[in-house]
Design a protein around this motif. Structure first.
Motif, short mmCIF file in Angstrom:
data_model
loop_
_atom_site.label_atom_id
_atom_site.label_comp_id
_atom_site.label_asym_id
_atom_site.label_seq_id
_atom_site.Cartn_x
_atom_site.Cartn_y
_atom_site.Cartn_z
N GLN A 1 0.86 -1.19 0.00
CA GLN A 1 0.00 0.00 0.00
C GLN A 1 0.89 1.22 0.00
O GLN A 1 1.60 1.49 0.98
CB GLN A 1 -0.92 0.01 1.21
N LYS B 1 -2.88 5.49 -1.58
CA LYS B 1 -3.44 4.54 -2.54
C LYS B 1 -4.02 3.32 -1.83
O LYS B 1 -3.76 3.08 -0.66
CB LYS B 1 -2.36 4.09 -3.53
N GLU B 2 -4.82 2.56 -2.59
CA GLU B 2 -5.37 1.32 -2.06
C GLU B 2 -4.29 0.26 -1.98
O GLU B 2 -3.30 0.29 -2.72
CB GLU B 2 -6.49 0.82 -2.99
N ARG B 3 -4.51 -0.70 -1.09
CA ARG B 3 -3.60 -1.85 -1.03
C ARG B 3 -3.73 -2.65 -2.32
O ARG B 3 -4.84 -2.88 -2.80
CB ARG B 3 -3.93 -2.71 0.18
N GLU B 4 -2.60 -3.09 -2.86
CA GLU B 4 -2.62 -3.85 -4.10
C GLU B 4 -1.85 -5.15 -3.93
O GLU B 4 -0.89 -5.25 -3.16
CB GLU B 4 -2.02 -3.04 -5.25
#
Length: 116
Positions: free
Chosen positions: A38, A42-45
């Motif tokens: 993450q 931003k979003e966790r990817e």
């Protein structure tokens, strides 16, 4: 259930780091294991997955050819070898059971900063 990530730090672009994840409290060898990250704001990817026996791996396009995921079922450990690091790899890195969705409670993560 406990997932404890370690090995993060500050590294220059082009450098390498090896992250470790110690898992406990569940049948580790019965699960595929994955790394996620993450970045700030931003979003966790999802980053990478290794299947139960450690033979098959999958990677996000952004890290393919630079990162290598592995596991040690005897030690309940998962690793992420990160080479040729880029500033865009800066993030908090997490491990979890499962392929693309974390199945267990998340750990605290380990911070990786890639900067000159």
């Amino acid at each position: 259930v406990q997932l404890v990530e370690s090995g993060g730090g500050l590294v220059q672009p082009g450098g390498s780091l090896r992250l470790s994840c110690a898992a406990s409290g569940f049948a580790f060898s019965s699960y595929p294991m994955s790394w996620y990250r993450q970045a700030p704001g931003k979003e966790r990817e999802w980053v990478a997955t290794v299947v139960n026996n450690g033979i098959t791996t999958n990677y996000a396009d952004s890290v393919k050819g630079r990162f290598t995921i592995s596991r040690d079922n005897a030690q309940n450990m998962v690793y992420l070898q990160m080479n040729s690091l880029k500033p865009e790899d800066t993030a908090v890195y997490y491990c979890n059971a499962g392929r693309r969705t974390g199945l267990k409670d998340w750990g605290q993560g380990t911070r990786v900063t890639v900067s000159p």
